[in-house]
Design a protein around this motif. Structure first.
Motif, PDB file in Angstrom:
ATOM      1  N   ALA A  71       0.841  -1.200   0.000  1.00  0.00           N
ATOM      2  CA  ALA A  71       0.000   0.000   0.000  1.00  0.00           C
ATOM      3  C   ALA A  71       0.877   1.250   0.000  1.00  0.00           C
ATOM      4  O   ALA A  71       0.564   2.255  -0.661  1.00  0.00           O
ATOM      5  CB  ALA A  71      -0.926   0.003   1.221  1.00  0.00           C
ATOM      6  N   GLY A  72       1.986   1.186   0.747  1.00  0.00           N
ATOM      7  CA  GLY A  72       2.932   2.294   0.754  1.00  0.00           C
ATOM      8  C   GLY A  72       3.569   2.504  -0.606  1.00  0.00           C
ATOM      9  O   GLY A  72       3.748   3.641  -1.061  1.00  0.00           O
ATOM     10  N   VAL A  73       3.894   1.408  -1.295  1.00  0.00           N
ATOM     11  CA  VAL A  73       4.486   1.502  -2.632  1.00  0.00           C
ATOM     12  C   VAL A  73       3.514   2.166  -3.600  1.00  0.00           C
ATOM     13  O   VAL A  73       3.872   3.105  -4.329  1.00  0.00           O
ATOM     14  CB  VAL A  73       4.879   0.104  -3.160  1.00  0.00           C
ATOM     15  CG1 VAL A  73       5.283   0.174  -4.633  1.00  0.00           C
ATOM     16  CG2 VAL A  73       6.016  -0.477  -2.329  1.00  0.00           C
ATOM     17  N   VAL A  74       2.268   1.690  -3.619  1.00  0.00           N
ATOM     18  CA  VAL A  74       1.257   2.258  -4.518  1.00  0.00           C
ATOM     19  C   VAL A  74       1.041   3.739  -4.219  1.00  0.00           C
ATOM     20  O   VAL A  74       1.002   4.577  -5.128  1.00  0.00           O
ATOM     21  CB  VAL A  74      -0.076   1.491  -4.402  1.00  0.00           C
ATOM     22  CG1 VAL A  74      -1.178   2.203  -5.196  1.00  0.00           C
ATOM     23  CG2 VAL A  74       0.083   0.065  -4.890  1.00  0.00           C
ATOM     24  N   GLY A  75       0.915   4.069  -2.927  1.00  0.00           N
ATOM     25  CA  GLY A  75       0.670   5.458  -2.547  1.00  0.00           C
ATOM     26  C   GLY A  75       1.809   6.387  -2.912  1.00  0.00           C
ATOM     27  O   GLY A  75       1.590   7.489  -3.438  1.00  0.00           O
ATOM     28  N   VAL A  89       3.102   8.037   1.508  1.00  0.00           N
ATOM     29  CA  VAL A  89       1.775   7.526   1.849  1.00  0.00           C
ATOM     30  C   VAL A  89       1.898   6.085   2.327  1.00  0.00           C
ATOM     31  O   VAL A  89       2.675   5.300   1.768  1.00  0.00           O
ATOM     32  CB  VAL A  89       0.832   7.589   0.628  1.00  0.00           C
ATOM     33  CG1 VAL A  89      -0.546   7.048   0.977  1.00  0.00           C
ATOM     34  CG2 VAL A  89       0.728   9.020   0.097  1.00  0.00           C
ATOM     35  N   ALA A  90       1.150   5.744   3.367  1.00  0.00           N
ATOM     36  CA  ALA A  90       1.121   4.375   3.894  1.00  0.00           C
ATOM     37  C   ALA A  90      -0.093   4.255   4.814  1.00  0.00           C
ATOM     38  O   ALA A  90      -0.718   5.269   5.156  1.00  0.00           O
ATOM     39  CB  ALA A  90       2.410   4.063   4.659  1.00  0.00           C
ATOM     40  N   PRO A  91      -0.472   3.034   5.205  1.00  0.00           N
ATOM     41  CA  PRO A  91      -1.575   2.879   6.166  1.00  0.00           C
ATOM     42  C   PRO A  91      -1.328   3.721   7.410  1.00  0.00           C
ATOM     43  O   PRO A  91      -0.226   3.742   7.956  1.00  0.00           O
ATOM     44  CB  PRO A  91      -1.540   1.380   6.476  1.00  0.00           C
ATOM     45  CG  PRO A  91      -1.013   0.767   5.224  1.00  0.00           C
ATOM     46  CD  PRO A  91       0.027   1.731   4.731  1.00  0.00           C
ATOM     47  N   ILE A 307      -7.613   2.535  -1.921  1.00  0.00           N
ATOM     48  CA  ILE A 307      -8.344   1.453  -2.590  1.00  0.00           C
ATOM     49  C   ILE A 307      -7.451   0.216  -2.711  1.00  0.00           C
ATOM     50  O   ILE A 307      -7.859  -0.905  -2.386  1.00  0.00           O
ATOM     51  CB  ILE A 307      -8.816   1.907  -3.986  1.00  0.00           C
ATOM     52  CG1 ILE A 307      -9.875   3.003  -3.852  1.00  0.00           C
ATOM     53  CG2 ILE A 307      -9.388   0.727  -4.772  1.00  0.00           C
ATOM     54  CD1 ILE A 307     -10.281   3.620  -5.173  1.00  0.00           C
ATOM     55  N   ALA A 308      -6.217   0.433  -3.162  1.00  0.00           N
ATOM     56  CA  ALA A 308      -5.283  -0.689  -3.319  1.00  0.00           C
ATOM     57  C   ALA A 308      -4.999  -1.354  -1.977  1.00  0.00           C
ATOM     58  O   ALA A 308      -4.967  -2.588  -1.876  1.00  0.00           O
ATOM     59  CB  ALA A 308      -3.981  -0.191  -3.945  1.00  0.00           C
ATOM     60  N   PHE A 335      10.241  12.553  -6.752  1.00  0.00           N
ATOM     61  CA  PHE A 335      11.311  11.556  -6.846  1.00  0.00           C
ATOM     62  C   PHE A 335      11.672  11.018  -5.461  1.00  0.00           C
ATOM     63  O   PHE A 335      12.029   9.844  -5.315  1.00  0.00           O
ATOM     64  CB  PHE A 335      12.554  12.161  -7.522  1.00  0.00           C
ATOM     65  CG  PHE A 335      13.650  11.161  -7.756  1.00  0.00           C
ATOM     66  CD1 PHE A 335      13.407  10.005  -8.467  1.00  0.00           C
ATOM     67  CD2 PHE A 335      14.932  11.372  -7.252  1.00  0.00           C
ATOM     68  CE1 PHE A 335      14.418   9.062  -8.690  1.00  0.00           C
ATOM     69  CE2 PHE A 335      15.945  10.450  -7.457  1.00  0.00           C
ATOM     70  CZ  PHE A 335      15.682   9.292  -8.184  1.00  0.00           C
ATOM     71  N   SER A 336      11.588  11.851  -4.448  1.00  0.00           N
ATOM     72  CA  SER A 336      11.851  11.370  -3.082  1.00  0.00           C
ATOM     73  C   SER A 336      10.805  10.335  -2.669  1.00  0.00           C
ATOM     74  O   SER A 336      11.114   9.391  -1.933  1.00  0.00           O
ATOM     75  CB  SER A 336      11.866  12.539  -2.092  1.00  0.00           C
ATOM     76  OG  SER A 336      10.580  13.096  -1.936  1.00  0.00           O
ATOM     77  N   SER A 337       9.566  10.490  -3.160  1.00  0.00           N
ATOM     78  CA  SER A 337       8.522   9.505  -2.867  1.00  0.00           C
ATOM     79  C   SER A 337       8.825   8.180  -3.551  1.00  0.00           C
ATOM     80  O   SER A 337       8.498   7.102  -3.025  1.00  0.00           O
ATOM     81  CB  SER A 337       7.155  10.034  -3.321  1.00  0.00           C
ATOM     82  OG  SER A 337       6.814  11.216  -2.614  1.00  0.00           O
ATOM     83  N   ILE A 338       9.455   8.247  -4.737  1.00  0.00           N
ATOM     84  CA  ILE A 338       9.879   7.023  -5.428  1.00  0.00           C
ATOM     85  C   ILE A 338      10.925   6.289  -4.586  1.00  0.00           C
ATOM     86  O   ILE A 338      10.911   5.058  -4.478  1.00  0.00           O
ATOM     87  CB  ILE A 338      10.460   7.354  -6.811  1.00  0.00           C
ATOM     88  CG1 ILE A 338       9.367   7.896  -7.741  1.00  0.00           C
ATOM     89  CG2 ILE A 338      11.122   6.128  -7.437  1.00  0.00           C
ATOM     90  CD1 ILE A 338       8.312   6.890  -8.096  1.00  0.00           C
ATOM     91  N   ILE A 339      11.820   7.037  -3.978  1.00  0.00           N
ATOM     92  CA  ILE A 339      12.836   6.430  -3.111  1.00  0.00           C
ATOM     93  C   ILE A 339      12.179   5.731  -1.927  1.00  0.00           C
ATOM     94  O   ILE A 339      12.559   4.617  -1.550  1.00  0.00           O
ATOM     95  CB  ILE A 339      13.825   7.503  -2.603  1.00  0.00           C
ATOM     96  CG1 ILE A 339      14.545   8.170  -3.778  1.00  0.00           C
ATOM     97  CG2 ILE A 339      14.834   6.897  -1.635  1.00  0.00           C
ATOM     98  CD1 ILE A 339      15.335   7.204  -4.644  1.00  0.00           C
ATOM     99  N   VAL A 340      11.156   6.373  -1.336  1.00  0.00           N
ATOM    100  CA  VAL A 340      10.429   5.750  -0.223  1.00  0.00           C
ATOM    101  C   VAL A 340       9.784   4.452  -0.680  1.00  0.00           C
ATOM    102  O   VAL A 340       9.831   3.429   0.019  1.00  0.00           O
ATOM    103  CB  VAL A 340       9.357   6.706   0.341  1.00  0.00           C
ATOM    104  CG1 VAL A 340       8.546   6.018   1.435  1.00  0.00           C
ATOM    105  CG2 VAL A 340      10.007   7.973   0.894  1.00  0.00           C
ATOM    106  N   ALA A 341       9.185   4.464  -1.875  1.00  0.00           N
ATOM    107  CA  ALA A 341       8.557   3.253  -2.416  1.00  0.00           C
ATOM    108  C   ALA A 341       9.592   2.140  -2.565  1.00  0.00           C
ATOM    109  O   ALA A 341       9.323   0.972  -2.243  1.00  0.00           O
ATOM    110  CB  ALA A 341       7.910   3.562  -3.764  1.00  0.00           C
TER     111      ALA A 341
END
Length: 452
Positions: A71-75, A89-91, A307-308, A335-341
């Motif tokens: 869910a964190g990856v999708v978000g 983003v994560a639960p 949703i995911a 891009f920083s969010s991509i790193i988190v994913a």
């Protein structure tokens, strides 16, 4: 081959700049990477806290661990490509506690049905974002009541931490009382709380995660927690929770579930909106006191992950305030969010660590996060009785009834009554009357529900 190799960095940089406008926003690839790692460290505690909480409701701990990460990856990916915001983003905490302790354990609703409720709330959140009706909902609920919701949930989370950590126990004479401090498990919680407090006071990045790790290490060192035989393993199966939200949709057939969905929707709605605006202001995206257009896209990204997440088998996602640590480190783009994913993906291989993250290990985090949420009490205008008293009831009843929906019920039912009594009935938004009737119906039907 040498020529291609020398050109590849330029190609990557060009694509990153075109996609995320890193240089245009005054950042750099290195800064975005550091910011993303910083954010992940600060919020990574959710990987262990969420499975611990939801396993209390009967969900498979390993499956929830995977669902949390996915869910964190999708978000985060959605936030990066849709909004280009440095927001992870994560639960979220709060909604998972409501799911486990109020809905499943308190109301006796099967976790499968509760997950279906999360899915429906996610769809509503998506529709509200697409059709831009969030302003209507925000304006319908008085500011005092909005602030009280966060405070009440914060106290609820903190009380849950005290209870799970063994610091308070049931009492026949006073309902709750202080625990037996000769119990070594209690002292493990105390150690974790002190460690986390010190780290936060010292403004150490990733204080919550380090607090969890330090407490777990202390537990293992003292023999209070068994050390797992290995740390890295294959990814746990998602099968126990995957798709359950969809197959359980026909079970949503009661007023209780309508109220549950409403609470899920409202809690995520206000939490995400407030967090996104606050982080956008910190990053300098808000100009002339105007909310940037990207906020709507950020909400869309969050609703996509919600949703995911429900399909994977987790509770509602939220934009994490811990993203402020990455922003403080200089992150300004998605891009920083991509790193988190990417960090979430790597974490999938460390599920054996779940066995050392016991209730005593996560309890300090719940207590501290509760203190973070209670700060909105300063936003309540206590001189305005028509809204301050309902706000007081929300704050008081949420932890004392050990049920977030009950706390909201007392506040939202009393609000129109006080407004009518004061001759201000016309100032009450019609949606508030509908909410009051829904929560009143909830209170009258609760005795029909089995308690777990």
């Amino acid at each position: 081959m040498q020529e291609l190799s020398s050109k590849s960095p330029k190609i990557r940089t060009t694509w990153l700049e075109k996609q995320f406008k890193i240089n245009e926003k005054g950042s750099s690839v290195k800064t975005e990477i550091i910011g993303g790692i910083t954010t992940f460290i600060a919020m990574s505690y959710i990987l262990f806290v969420n499975p611990t909480i939801l396993s209390d409701a009967g969900l498979d701990k390993g499956a929830v661990f995977v669902a949390t990460a996915l869910a964190g990856v999708v978000g985060c990916v959605a936030m990066a490509f849709v909004a280009n915001y440095p927001i992870a983003v994560a639960p979220g905490l709060g909604s998972n506690a409501f799911f486990a302790y109020s809905v499943v354990i308190g109301m006796g609703i099967p976790w499968q049905t509760a997950l279906a409720g999360v899915f429906v709330a996610s769809i509503l959140f998506m529709l509200a974002t697409v059709f831009k009706v969030r302003e209507i909902v925000i304006n319908a609920i008085p500011a005092n009541l909005k602030a009280a919701m966060a405070v009440g949930i914060g106290l609820f989370i903190a009380f849950t931490g005290l209870k799970q950590g063994g610091l308070v126990i049931p009492s026949e004479s006073s309902f709750v009382t202080i625990s037996n401090w000769q119990d070594p498990q209690v002292w493990l919680t105390v150690f974790g709380l002190i460690l986390t407090m010190v780290l936060l006071a010292r403004k150490v990045t990733g204080a919550l995660f380090i607090g969890i790790a330090g407490t777990a290490i202390m537990g293992v060192a003292t023999g209070l927690i068994a050390m797992p035989s290995h740390i890295v393993s294959t990814i746990p199966s998602l099968q126990p929770t995957f798709g359950v939200a969809i197959t359980s949709l026909p079970q949503i057939n009661s007023i209780q579930m309508v109220v549950v969905i409403l609470v899920f929707f409202l809690s995520v709605f206000f939490d995400t909106t407030g967090t996104v605006i606050g982080l956008a202001e910190q990053a300098g995206f808000i100009k002339d006191n105007k909310i940037p257009k990207g906020v709507g896209k950020a909400l869309f990204a969050d609703s996509t992950s919600m949703i995911a997440g429900s399909i994977f088998g987790s509770t509602p996602t939220a934009c994490y305030i811990e993203s402020s640590t990455g922003i403080a480190a200089g992150a300004r783009t998605g891009f920083s969010s991509i790193i988190v994913a990417g960090m979430f993906i790597l974490s999938l291989f460390f599920s054996p660590l779940l066995t050392v993250v016991t209730a005593q290990v996560t309890a300090p985090v719940l207590i501290v996060v509760g203190s973070f949420m209670i700060k909105t009490i300063a936003k309540i205008d206590w001189d305005e009785f028509e809204t301050s008293f309902p706000a007081f009831l929300i704050i008081l009843c949420t932890p004392l009834t050990y049920n977030i929906s009950y706390g909201l019920a007392f506040g939202l039912i009393s609000y129109p009554i006080v407004m009518i009594a004061s001759g201000k009935a016309k100032k009450v938004h019609p949606m508030m009357y509908i909410a009051a009737l829904l929560f009143l119906a909830l209170l009258f039907t609760m005795h029909q529900m089995p308690a777990k």
